[in-house]
Enzyme design. Structure first.
Site, PDB file in Angstrom:
ATOM      1  N   ASP A 200       0.864  -1.186   0.000  1.00 45.88           N
ATOM      2  CA  ASP A 200       0.000   0.000   0.000  1.00 45.88           C
ATOM      3  C   ASP A 200       0.905   1.241   0.000  1.00 45.88           C
ATOM      4  O   ASP A 200       1.946   1.257   0.657  1.00 45.88           O
ATOM      5  CB  ASP A 200      -0.905  -0.009   1.231  1.00 45.88           C
ATOM      6  CG  ASP A 200      -1.875   1.166   1.213  1.00 45.88           C
ATOM      7  OD1 ASP A 200      -2.899   1.051   0.521  1.00 45.88           O
ATOM      8  OD2 ASP A 200      -1.583   2.181   1.884  1.00 45.88           O
ATOM      9  N   LEU A 201       0.492   2.268  -0.762  1.00 43.34           N
ATOM     10  CA  LEU A 201       1.282   3.499  -0.841  1.00 43.34           C
ATOM     11  C   LEU A 201       0.958   4.409   0.344  1.00 43.34           C
ATOM     12  O   LEU A 201      -0.223   4.628   0.656  1.00 43.34           O
ATOM     13  CB  LEU A 201       1.002   4.222  -2.160  1.00 43.34           C
ATOM     14  CG  LEU A 201       1.399   3.473  -3.435  1.00 43.34           C
ATOM     15  CD1 LEU A 201       1.084   4.306  -4.659  1.00 43.34           C
ATOM     16  CD2 LEU A 201       2.873   3.092  -3.409  1.00 43.34           C
ATOM     17  N   ASP A 243      -4.423   2.438  -4.630  1.00 38.47           N
ATOM     18  CA  ASP A 243      -2.986   2.402  -4.384  1.00 38.47           C
ATOM     19  C   ASP A 243      -2.585   1.138  -3.644  1.00 38.47           C
ATOM     20  O   ASP A 243      -1.615   1.115  -2.908  1.00 38.47           O
ATOM     21  CB  ASP A 243      -2.559   3.639  -3.591  1.00 38.47           C
ATOM     22  CG  ASP A 243      -3.260   3.740  -2.240  1.00 38.47           C
ATOM     23  OD1 ASP A 243      -4.275   3.028  -2.056  1.00 38.47           O
ATOM     24  OD2 ASP A 243      -2.811   4.514  -1.374  1.00 38.47           O
TER      25      ASP A 243
END
Length: 343
Positions: A200-201, A243
């Site tokens: 995950d960003l 994301d």
């Protein structure tokens, strides 16, 4: 190849017992027949006069002539009608069974010669029509094969497009469970390990709000390119949301997966730092390996990786930008979640 050009049918077979030949035979044999008839009548009639014997001889002679003409008519019928007709029927059956050639019909004479010509032309026309039908069938099969091949390619392209994320080039969520299940089954059969990375960003919303969604899309493209260039041919990578990413590492245990995850985090964090945002955009990864769970299925492995991702994100948010990796303990034993930021 059989010749089906217009054929010239042989002229009717001349009978060896034609009228002229019969007249010649009668002229030569008539005196002898007359004498034979007279002698025969003399022997048959003891007490009759000569005139009665002559009359009887003439009757015998005419009877003989009529018999000869009848025999000639029978022979002519056999030669001119019956034999050619039988030959024609035989040739038709042989041509139908492919044991004779069509042009052999031109050898049939007699009264069957005109019929043989018509049958010859009919067979030639049927052969040409059969060749045309064969050519059309071949052309149709070729067109169908070409069209089928084009449709299969188009279907494959559509299937690939349906299973791929158009922005990052990674596969999408639709086939994640199927690919993970297939990989797990193969790992169980061959006693291999499988590790799932849930990524995950960090601070991606800040990037969109500050630099705009086009900049966010470019960053996602860069992340997709990094993941595609980092994984092996037998690994799988997916974009599961805005994301969020999932990487399935086949035949990979926790140690090798940790090195891979740290390298991936390092590359993404380096790109995020170049944007000069505070806090910077980065990547958090949670891991789960088959060997560390009790016979997990695809859903359980994904759930474990997602849980570990949440713990990693919490640790990264609470710590500095480059914290020291340390295992997180849950329920009294080391869990699979690790802080995977680059050192």
């Amino acid at each position: 190849m059989e010749d089906c050009s217009p054929t010239v049918v042989a002229s009717p077979i001349a009978s060896p017992f034609s009228v002229r030949r019969w007249l010649l035979v009668l002229v030569v044999l008539a005196p002898g027949l007359f004498v034979a008839a007279a002698c025969g009548s003399k022997l048959l009639i003891d007490r009759a006069n000569a005139s009665v014997g002559v009359q009887l001889s003439i009757l015998i002679l005419f009877a003989t002539i009529l018999s000869l003409f009848a025999a000639g008519a029978v022979v002519r019928h056999l030669v001119h009608w019956r034999n050619p007709t039988r030959m024609l029927v035989t040739r038709i059956e042989q041509i139908r069974d492919n044991t004779a050639r069509i042009e052999e019909l031109s050898t049939i004479g007699g009264a069957a010669a005109p019929v043989a010509k018509l049958v010859h032309d009919l067979f030639c026309e049927m052969k040409q029509q059969r060749a045309e039908v064969t050519r059309m069938e071949s052309d149709l099969r070729q067109r169908v094969a070409q069209r089928t091949d084009a449709l299969e390619r188009e279907l494959g392209t559509m299937r690939t497009q349906a299973n791929k994320d158009p922005l990052t080039g990674l596969q999408n969520r639709r086939i994640l469970n199927e690919c993970l299940k297939t990989t797990l089954d193969r790992a169980v059969a061959n006693l291999f390990d499988v590790t799932v990375l849930m990524a995950d960003l960090d601070n991606f919303k800040l990037l969109n709000d500050t630099l705009g969604h086009p900049a966010g899309d470019e960053f996602l493209k860069a992340v997709g390119q990094i993941i595609r260039s980092t994984i092996r041919p037998n690994d799988f990578a997916f974009r599961c949301g805005g994301d969020e990413f999932v990487v399935v590492l086949a035949e990979t245990g926790p140690e090798a997966a940790t090195h891979f995850a740290r390298r991936l985090v390092s590359l993404v964090d380096a790109i995020g730092k170049s944007l000069r945002l505070v806090p910077p955009v980065g990547m958090s990864i949670g891991m789960a390996s088959r060997s560390e769970l009790n016979r997990p299925n695809a859903e359980e492995l994904l759930a474990a990786a997602d849980k570990n991702l949440y713990q990693v994100k919490t640790a990264r948010k609470a710590a500095s930008i480059h914290p020291t990796p340390s295992p997180i303990k849950v329920e009294g034993r080391p869990r699979l979640a690790r802080s995977l930021s680059a050192k």
